[in-house]
Enzyme design. Structure first.
Site, PDB file in Angstrom:
ATOM      1  NE  ARG A 113      27.824 -62.424 -28.100  1.00  0.00           N
ATOM      2  CZ  ARG A 113      28.574 -61.957 -27.093  1.00  0.00           C
ATOM      3  NH1 ARG A 113      28.220 -60.857 -26.465  1.00  0.00           N
ATOM      4  NH2 ARG A 113      29.641 -62.603 -26.720  1.00  0.00           N
ATOM      5  CE1 TYR A 114      23.531 -58.787 -29.824  1.00  0.00           C
ATOM      6  CE2 TYR A 114      25.645 -57.686 -29.544  1.00  0.00           C
ATOM      7  CZ  TYR A 114      24.491 -58.224 -28.999  1.00  0.00           C
ATOM      8  OH  TYR A 114      24.300 -58.211 -27.647  1.00  0.00           O
ATOM      9  NE  ARG A 117      24.608 -54.066 -32.486  1.00  0.00           N
ATOM     10  CZ  ARG A 117      23.590 -54.905 -32.573  1.00  0.00           C
ATOM     11  NH1 ARG A 117      23.270 -55.452 -33.741  1.00  0.00           N
ATOM     12  NH2 ARG A 117      22.894 -55.227 -31.506  1.00  0.00           N
ATOM     13  CB  CYS A 126      42.150 -48.991 -18.976  1.00  0.00           C
ATOM     14  SG  CYS A 126      41.105 -50.088 -19.939  1.00  0.00           S
ATOM     15  CB  CYS A 130      36.729 -50.202 -14.015  1.00  0.00           C
ATOM     16  SG  CYS A 130      36.783 -48.845 -15.174  1.00  0.00           S
ATOM     17  CB  CYS A 133      37.285 -54.535 -15.699  1.00  0.00           C
ATOM     18  SG  CYS A 133      37.618 -54.860 -17.454  1.00  0.00           S
ATOM     19  NE  ARG A 135      35.448 -57.183 -23.752  1.00  0.00           N
ATOM     20  CZ  ARG A 135      34.889 -56.124 -24.341  1.00  0.00           C
ATOM     21  NH1 ARG A 135      35.595 -55.022 -24.535  1.00  0.00           N
ATOM     22  NH2 ARG A 135      33.640 -56.166 -24.724  1.00  0.00           N
ATOM     23  CG  ASP A 294      28.373 -58.604 -18.056  1.00  0.00           C
ATOM     24  OD1 ASP A 294      27.152 -58.534 -18.273  1.00  0.00           O
ATOM     25  OD2 ASP A 294      29.227 -58.035 -18.775  1.00  0.00           O
ATOM     26  CG  ASP A 331      25.920 -58.633 -22.933  1.00  0.00           C
ATOM     27  OD1 ASP A 331      25.389 -59.417 -23.739  1.00  0.00           O
ATOM     28  OD2 ASP A 331      26.803 -57.812 -23.245  1.00  0.00           O
ATOM     29  CE  LYS A 338      25.773 -54.515 -24.949  1.00  0.00           C
ATOM     30  NZ  LYS A 338      26.611 -55.149 -25.990  1.00  0.00           N
TER      31      LYS A 338
END
Ligand SMILES: *Cc1c(COP(=O)(O)O)cnc(C)c1O
Length: 367
Positions: A113-114, A117, A126, A130, A133, A135, A294, A331, A338
């Protein structure tokens, strides 16, 4: 001040099993049947365990389950780990992929995206899923993992893109992979001259700290500068065992930073964030980001207003160490990226800036 963990239901487990991360993954609580043997669940949780798993799996390590206070319906650990039927709600502005991550992938598993990076989705797994989450559309679903061949393609992409100086291993949780697999990825990335820093985003120090073995920490020493982005959300997660895990990583020369997610009813108060961040500094972890939740389908019940996050930053500034004050970021939807939402202490006039200090006094600075 560092509490050791009460093992509760697992009091008869041998130390050699309890301190073995693989034992925890094998014995994680993954459905209503295994959970109800151990804890009394509310009617809503019972329903949610059955109805949400089709969308996003459940998994709770025995370690993390022992942090839950089952006398408290609003226990912050409980809310992060056990599903609620609120996950089935859908607000009109929510989508499954608001950050458009899936369409920012030049090749599967790599989000670019950037300019300088990238973020690698290393795998789907995981130790604890969570409930907040971001994602969740991919995480926990094996078919979303790039696999060894996918990772090889990702590394070739990074090799040919000389503008990429910062590579983030994320997922899923990269530390769900075996040591050799992780070290293989790290050594291939380190062999690329333009890759200056590597980051690993992981929740293992929080949800299964025994994953951070002496062996792994000793190997990580070879890949510095390595940044470890951990995800502590509440002071109850700052246990003796979490401290030991963070210490091993810090002693290996890794730089540890925390990414908290602002969650309604869990950490949406300045007092909790202050205690958390002061504890993290003692664990050699520097608070880096507080994420606004998000606009992902299924996490609406955790989302606060943006004002809550800004007020938290406002009430920390000046009142505690600057090191304990992270950036509050949102974000932006549609892949906007962000943005840091700083405290609103500055007002601009044609010739001056009017600035309020932490005590609310106003100061005038000429332009
Ligand atoms: C968050 C994020 C990064 C890293 O952002 P920083 O602000 O540098 O920490 C990189 N790529 C993607 C896709 C991200 O979501």
């Amino acid at each position: 001040m560092w509490q050791s963990l009460a093992r509760g239901y697992w009091s008869n487990i041998k130390d050699s099993d309890w301190y073995n991360w693989k034992w925890h993954l094998q014995n994680s609580l993954k459905d209503y049947q295994s959970l109800k043997k151990i804890f009394p669940l509310s009617l809503d949780e019972k329903q949610a365990c059955k109805n949400t798993i089709a969308y996003f799996r459940m998994s709770i390590t025995p370690y993390y389950a022992c942090l839950i206070n089952f006398k408290d319906d609003n226990c912050p650990i409980r809310k992060q780990a056990i599903p609620s039927t609120a996950e089935l709600k859908n607000f009109y502005y929510e989508t499954i992929d608001p950050l458009l991550e899936d369409s920012s992938m030049p090749i599967p598993g790599l989000i670019h995206r950037y300019p300088d990076r990238v973020l690698i989705y290393t795998n789907h797994m995981c130790s604890v899923y969570c409930r907040h989450c971001t994602r969740r559309r991919n995480v926990s679903k094996p078919e979303t993992s790039p696999g060894y061949n996918g990772l090889t393609a990702i590394i070739s992409y990074i090799k040919t893109h000389t503008e990429l100086r910062d590579v983030i291993l994320s997922g899923g949780d990269p530390l769900s992979l075996g040591d050799n697999y992780i070290l293989d990825i790290l050594s291939k990335l380190r062999a690329i001259p333009h890759v200056e820093i590597i980051r690993i985003g992981t929740r293992y120090p929080v949800t299964l700290p025994y994953r951070i073995t002496e062996g792994l920490a000793n190997q990580l020493k070879n890949y510095n500068p390595l940044y470890i982005q951990v995800h502590f959300n509440h002071p109850m997660e700052c246990t003796k065992d979490a401290l030991l895990a963070c210490e091993k990583l810090a002693d290996a020369g890794c730089v540890l930073v925390n990414q908290m997610v602002l969650l309604k009813g869990i950490n949406d108060s300045a007092d909790i964030v202050k205690v958390l961040n002061q504890k993290l500094l003692q664990m050699r972890v520097q608070p880096y980001y507080i994420y606004h939740c998000d606009a992902v389908v299924g996490v609406g019940h955790f989302r606060t207003s943006i004002r809550v996050g800004m007020d938290i930053i406002n009430s920390l500034e000046g009142w505690t160490s600057g090191l304990a004050i992270p950036h509050y970021v949102v974000d932006l939807p549609n892949g906007g990226g962000k943005v840091r939402l700083s405290s609103d202490r500055i007002e601009e006039t044609p010739s001056t800036f009017l600035i309020r200090n932490y005590q609310g006094k106003q100061f005038v600075l000429n332009k």
